[in-house]
Motif scaffolding. Structure first.
Motif, short mmCIF file in Angstrom:
data_model
loop_
_atom_site.label_atom_id
_atom_site.label_comp_id
_atom_site.label_asym_id
_atom_site.label_seq_id
_atom_site.Cartn_x
_atom_site.Cartn_y
_atom_site.Cartn_z
N ILE A 1 9.70 29.81 -22.35
CA ILE A 1 10.83 28.88 -22.43
C ILE A 1 11.65 29.17 -23.69
N ILE A 2 10.96 29.48 -24.78
CA ILE A 2 11.67 29.80 -26.01
C ILE A 2 12.50 31.07 -25.83
N SER A 3 11.89 32.09 -25.24
CA SER A 3 12.61 33.35 -25.00
C SER A 3 13.79 33.14 -24.05
N LEU A 4 13.56 32.38 -22.98
CA LEU A 4 14.64 32.09 -22.03
C LEU A 4 15.76 31.32 -22.71
N ASP A 5 15.39 30.32 -23.50
CA ASP A 5 16.38 29.50 -24.19
C ASP A 5 17.23 30.35 -25.15
N LYS A 6 16.59 31.23 -25.89
CA LYS A 6 17.33 32.07 -26.83
C LYS A 6 18.23 33.06 -26.10
N GLY A 7 17.78 33.60 -24.98
CA GLY A 7 18.61 34.50 -24.19
C GLY A 7 19.81 33.79 -23.60
N LEU A 8 19.59 32.58 -23.09
CA LEU A 8 20.71 31.80 -22.54
C LEU A 8 21.69 31.41 -23.63
N ALA A 9 21.17 31.14 -24.83
CA ALA A 9 22.05 30.81 -25.96
C ALA A 9 22.94 32.00 -26.30
N ARG A 10 22.37 33.19 -26.32
CA ARG A 10 23.16 34.39 -26.62
C ARG A 10 24.27 34.58 -25.58
N SER B 1 24.43 27.96 -18.91
CA SER B 1 24.48 27.04 -20.06
C SER B 1 23.81 25.72 -19.73
N GLY B 2 23.97 25.26 -18.50
CA GLY B 2 23.25 24.05 -18.07
C GLY B 2 21.75 24.27 -18.10
N LEU B 3 21.32 25.44 -17.66
CA LEU B 3 19.90 25.79 -17.73
C LEU B 3 19.46 25.86 -19.19
N GLY B 4 20.35 26.39 -20.06
CA GLY B 4 20.06 26.42 -21.49
C GLY B 4 19.95 25.02 -22.08
N MET B 5 20.79 24.10 -21.61
CA MET B 5 20.67 22.70 -22.05
C MET B 5 19.31 22.14 -21.68
N ALA B 6 18.88 22.48 -20.46
CA ALA B 6 17.59 21.98 -19.97
C ALA B 6 16.43 22.59 -20.76
N THR B 7 16.47 23.89 -21.01
CA THR B 7 15.37 24.52 -21.75
C THR B 7 15.32 24.01 -23.19
N TYR B 8 16.47 23.81 -23.80
CA TYR B 8 16.49 23.28 -25.16
C TYR B 8 15.95 21.84 -25.17
#
Length: 181
Positions: free
Chosen positions: A4-13, A153-160
Motif C-alpha cells: 500500500i505504501i509503494s502503491l500510494d507513493k507511485g500514485l502520488a508521483r 488520484s482517487g485511488l491515491g486518496m484511498a491508499t493515503y
C-alpha cells in the motif's frame, strides 16, 4: 502494508506529474495570450489558430490539474465539517469520498469521454473556422486520459487514507496551501 505504501507513493508521483504538466500548460497558455494581445493590438493581426490554442491549453490545465488538486487536498470540500477534526475522521471522509464519488465519477467521465473522442477522430473533426486548428480529437482524447488520472488520484486518496487509519501517516493542514513552484 508495504504494498500500500509503494502503491500510494507511485500514485502520488503520477498525480504530481499531472500537476507539472498542468503548470507547464498554464505557462504556455500565458505566453500564448501574451502573443495574441501583442499581435492584435500592436500589429493589428489576428490568428484564429493561436486563439483556439488558448482554450486547448486551458483544457490541459483544467483536466490535468484535477488529479494534482485531489492528491494535495487542494480541491473543494465542505471544510466546515472537515476542518479541525481528527485524522481518523478526515481519513474516513477521504476514503468514502474517493470510493463513492471520485472513482465512479472518473469512470463515467472516461466511459463517455472515450466515445466522444473516438467519434471526433472518426469524423476527422477540425476547427470550423478558417485558419483554425486541425485534429480536434487530440484535445478531446485528453478527457478520458484525464479520467484515468483522476481515478488514480482517487485511488491515491484511498491508499493515503488507509495509511492514516493504520497510523503510518497524518494529514497536514498546509497541504492545500502548497503550490507547484
Amino acid at each position: 502494508m508495504r504494498w500500500i505504501i509503494s502503491l500510494d507513493k507511485g500514485l502520488a508521483r503520477l498525480s504530481y506529474l499531472c500537476g507539472w504538466v498542468a503548470c507547464l500548460a498554464l505557462i504556455l497558455m500565458l505566453l500564448n495570450v501574451f502573443y495574441d494581445v501583442i499581435t492584435r493590438y500592436i500589429f493589428n493581426d489576428v490568428s484564429i489558430g493561436m486563439q483556439e490554442l488558448e482554450w486547448h491549453f486551458y483544457s490541459v490545465v483544467f483536466l490535468l490539474g484535477i488529479p494534482y488538486a485531489l492528491r494535495t487536498d487542494g480541491h473543494v470540500r465542505v471544510d466546515v465539517i472537515y476542518a479541525g477534526r481528527s485524522n481518523q475522521f478526515k481519513a474516513w471522509v477521504n476514503l468514502v469520498g474517493a470510493v463513492a464519488f471520485v472513482i465512479p465519477f472518473a469512470f463515467l467521465i472516461g466511459y463517455y469521454g472515450y466515445d466522444f473522442a473516438l467519434e471526433s477522430y472518426r469524423l476527422g473533426e477540425s476547427s470550423g473556422d478558417p485558419g483554425g486548428l486541425p485534429y480536434r480529437w487530440i484535445i478531446k482524447a485528453l478527457i478520458p486520459f484525464s479520467a484515468v488520472f483522476t481515478a488514480t488520484s482517487g485511488l491515491g486518496m484511498a491508499t493515503y487514507a488507509i495509511r492514516v487509519l493504520k497510523g503510518d501517516e497524518t494529514y497536514h493542514d498546509e497541504n492545500s496551501k502548497e503550490g507547484l513552484a
